[in-house]
Design a protein around this motif. Structure first.
Motif, mmCIF file in Angstrom:
data_model
loop_
_atom_site.group_PDB
_atom_site.id
_atom_site.type_symbol
_atom_site.label_atom_id
_atom_site.label_comp_id
_atom_site.label_asym_id
_atom_site.label_seq_id
_atom_site.Cartn_x
_atom_site.Cartn_y
_atom_site.Cartn_z
ATOM 1 N N VAL A 229 0.836 -1.208 0.000
ATOM 2 C CA VAL A 229 0.000 0.000 0.000
ATOM 3 C C VAL A 229 0.869 1.256 0.000
ATOM 4 N N LEU A 230 1.899 1.277 0.840
ATOM 5 C CA LEU A 230 2.764 2.451 0.926
ATOM 6 C C LEU A 230 3.534 2.676 -0.369
ATOM 7 N N ILE A 231 4.061 1.611 -0.945
ATOM 8 C CA ILE A 231 4.811 1.748 -2.196
ATOM 9 C C ILE A 231 3.902 2.267 -3.303
ATOM 10 N N GLN A 232 2.682 1.716 -3.396
ATOM 11 C CA GLN A 232 1.768 2.177 -4.450
ATOM 12 C C GLN A 232 1.438 3.650 -4.276
ATOM 13 N N GLU A 233 1.197 4.073 -3.044
ATOM 14 C CA GLU A 233 0.882 5.485 -2.799
ATOM 15 C C GLU A 233 2.060 6.373 -3.172
ATOM 16 N N ALA A 234 3.270 5.956 -2.784
ATOM 17 C CA ALA A 234 4.457 6.759 -3.088
ATOM 18 C C ALA A 234 4.706 6.847 -4.584
ATOM 19 N N VAL A 235 4.530 5.737 -5.284
ATOM 20 C CA VAL A 235 4.745 5.730 -6.731
ATOM 21 C C VAL A 235 3.682 6.572 -7.434
ATOM 22 N N THR A 236 2.427 6.419 -7.009
ATOM 23 C CA THR A 236 1.335 7.198 -7.608
ATOM 24 C C THR A 236 1.552 8.692 -7.401
ATOM 25 N N ALA A 237 2.067 9.054 -6.238
ATOM 26 C CA ALA A 237 2.312 10.471 -5.928
ATOM 27 C C ALA A 237 3.597 10.988 -6.559
ATOM 28 N N ASP A 238 4.337 10.116 -7.229
ATOM 29 C CA ASP A 238 5.642 10.473 -7.792
ATOM 30 C C ASP A 238 6.550 11.057 -6.710
ATOM 31 N N ALA A 239 6.541 10.402 -5.548
ATOM 32 C CA ALA A 239 7.316 10.892 -4.411
ATOM 33 C C ALA A 239 8.805 10.692 -4.646
ATOM 34 N N ASP A 240 9.588 11.601 -4.106
ATOM 35 C CA ASP A 240 11.042 11.474 -4.157
ATOM 36 C C ASP A 240 11.555 10.518 -3.089
ATOM 37 N N ALA A 241 10.787 10.329 -2.015
ATOM 38 C CA ALA A 241 11.187 9.384 -0.972
ATOM 39 C C ALA A 241 9.981 9.050 -0.105
ATOM 40 N N LEU A 242 10.060 7.877 0.505
ATOM 41 C CA LEU A 242 9.084 7.405 1.482
ATOM 42 C C LEU A 242 9.736 7.488 2.855
ATOM 43 N N VAL A 243 9.078 8.140 3.798
ATOM 44 C CA VAL A 243 9.616 8.362 5.141
ATOM 45 C C VAL A 243 8.904 7.449 6.122
ATOM 46 N N LEU A 244 9.656 6.672 6.904
ATOM 47 C CA LEU A 244 9.020 5.802 7.883
ATOM 48 C C LEU A 244 10.005 5.359 8.952
ATOM 49 N N GLY A 245 9.464 4.863 10.050
ATOM 50 C CA GLY A 245 10.293 4.357 11.132
ATOM 51 C C GLY A 245 10.862 2.998 10.785
ATOM 52 N N ALA A 246 12.075 2.747 11.264
ATOM 53 C CA ALA A 246 12.718 1.437 11.068
ATOM 54 C C ALA A 246 12.552 0.640 12.346
ATOM 55 N N TYR A 247 11.967 -0.541 12.223
ATOM 56 C CA TYR A 247 11.673 -1.356 13.390
ATOM 57 C C TYR A 247 12.581 -2.575 13.406
ATOM 58 N N GLY A 248 13.129 -2.848 14.556
ATOM 59 C CA GLY A 248 14.020 -3.998 14.667
ATOM 60 C C GLY A 248 14.190 -4.409 16.106
ATOM 61 N N HIS A 249 14.754 -5.597 16.297
ATOM 62 C CA HIS A 249 15.045 -6.075 17.639
ATOM 63 C C HIS A 249 16.341 -6.853 17.596
ATOM 64 N N SER A 250 16.952 -7.015 18.749
ATOM 65 C CA SER A 250 18.268 -7.637 18.829
ATOM 66 C C SER A 250 18.149 -9.126 19.123
ATOM 67 N N ARG A 251 18.976 -9.909 18.450
ATOM 68 C CA ARG A 251 19.092 -11.329 18.744
ATOM 69 C C ARG A 251 20.546 -11.721 18.558
ATOM 70 N N THR A 252 21.171 -12.173 19.627
ATOM 71 C CA THR A 252 22.576 -12.592 19.592
ATOM 72 C C THR A 252 23.454 -11.551 18.905
ATOM 73 N N GLN A 253 23.353 -10.307 19.380
ATOM 74 C CA GLN A 253 24.193 -9.198 18.921
ATOM 75 C C GLN A 253 23.891 -8.736 17.492
ATOM 76 N N GLU A 254 22.838 -9.242 16.871
ATOM 77 C CA GLU A 254 22.512 -8.824 15.506
ATOM 78 C C GLU A 254 21.121 -8.213 15.497
ATOM 79 N N MET A 255 21.001 -7.098 14.792
ATOM 80 C CA MET A 255 19.698 -6.458 14.698
ATOM 81 C C MET A 255 18.879 -7.109 13.594
ATOM 82 N N LEU A 256 17.651 -7.462 13.914
ATOM 83 C CA LEU A 256 16.752 -8.051 12.939
ATOM 84 C C LEU A 256 15.639 -7.065 12.641
ATOM 85 N N PHE A 257 15.422 -6.773 11.358
ATOM 86 C CA PHE A 257 14.383 -5.838 10.981
ATOM 87 C C PHE A 257 13.011 -6.486 11.119
#
Length: 276
Positions: A229-257
């Motif tokens: 949904v977000l990609i379609q909206e951004a493409v339809t709007a001819d957006a230069d960029a999509l802005v959003l939060g990056a979500y992740g959590h740690s497991r054995t010293q590695e961040m997982l998105f």
């Protein structure tokens, strides 16, 4: 508030030209310093795309200034010398960049880090993205490696869910949003909640007080994945960029998105502005 330092890590010119173009354009918008961090990947490195024979590695080491990494650096420097915006050049080996904290040290003193999403050196790029977002805590603009194209940086879509990570991304992107001609706040199947009776309305009012030209749209997901949904909206709007939060959590010293973040990182056909 304006950006004053833009950092662009570069592994290969072929894959990173789009990121350099974006970094130069944004630096020019704000009169900022642009830094190209050339990340050398030698044939002997565990981060090389393909394994090499011992004879190839020894020959590359013996080549010295004509080694594969040195020749790649020459190509990058030649491109930078002809770029419309001046770049400061810094050098680091890939092992130092991603395993010894050197890339995140450079990122911590940048207002924005611009990295290309590309197939080459995928492991090193993934680690650069993770180190920037989660270790250095800096905003990241992830740019598709192809096609290489110019952008005006005048139209943006915000993927809004009311969470802290999303607000941090909006705050980090504010210099770009303030100079934009159009900013769309996109909510998906939004219902009254702890984020307000009309989700996104408070954010729209907040951005308007910062002189951002903003429009609120509640999108009907129609059972589709959020990233679609977000990609379609951004493409339809001819957006230069999509802005959003990056979500992740740690497991054995590695961040997982998280799932949505991971899918957008893999598939978005336009730049994605992220902050954790």
């Amino acid at each position: 508030m304006a950006y004053k330092d833009i950092l662009a890590p570069v592994l290969t010119l072929g894959e990173d030209e789009a990121a350099l173009v974006a970094a130069g354009e944004i630096a020019a918008l704000f009169g900022a310093r642009a830094v190209a961090l050339i990340v050398a990947v030698h044939l002997s490195s565990d981060f090389a795309d393909t394994p090499h024979t011992l004879s190839d590695v020894l020959a590359d080491i013996a080549a010295g200034s004509r080694s594969e990494a040195a020749r790649e650096r020459e190509k990058v420097v030649a491109w930078l010398e002809g770029a419309p915006h001046d770049f400061e050049v810094r050098d680091v080996r890939v092992e130092g960049a991603v395993e010894q904290g050197e890339a995140e040290a450079h990122a911590r003193v940048a207002d924005l880090v611009v990295i290309a999403r590309a197939d080459a050196h995928k492991r090193a790029r993934r680690m650069l993205v993770e180190r920037t977002l989660f270790n250095a805590g800096r905003p990241l603009l992830l740019v598709p490696a192809a096609p290489v194209r110019q952008r005006r940086w005048k139209r943006f879509v915000i993927g809004w869910n009311g969470k802290a990570e999303a607000m941090r991304a909006v705050s980090a992107a504010l210099p770009l949003l303030k100079q934009a001609d159009e900013t769309i706040i996109a909510t998906i199947d939004a219902q009254p909640s702890a984020h307000g009776e009309a989700p996104g309305r408070d954010l729209a009012a907040h951005l308007a007080r910062h002189d951002v030209k903003v429009e609120l749209r509640n999108l009907d997901g129609l059972g589709r994945d959020v990233q679609q949904v977000l990609i379609q909206e951004a493409v339809t709007a001819d957006a230069d960029a999509l802005v959003l939060g990056a979500y992740g959590h740690s497991r054995t010293q590695e961040m997982l998105f998280g799932g949505v973040t991971r899918a957008l990182l893999a598939a978005a056909p336009l730049p994605v502005f992220l902050c954790h």
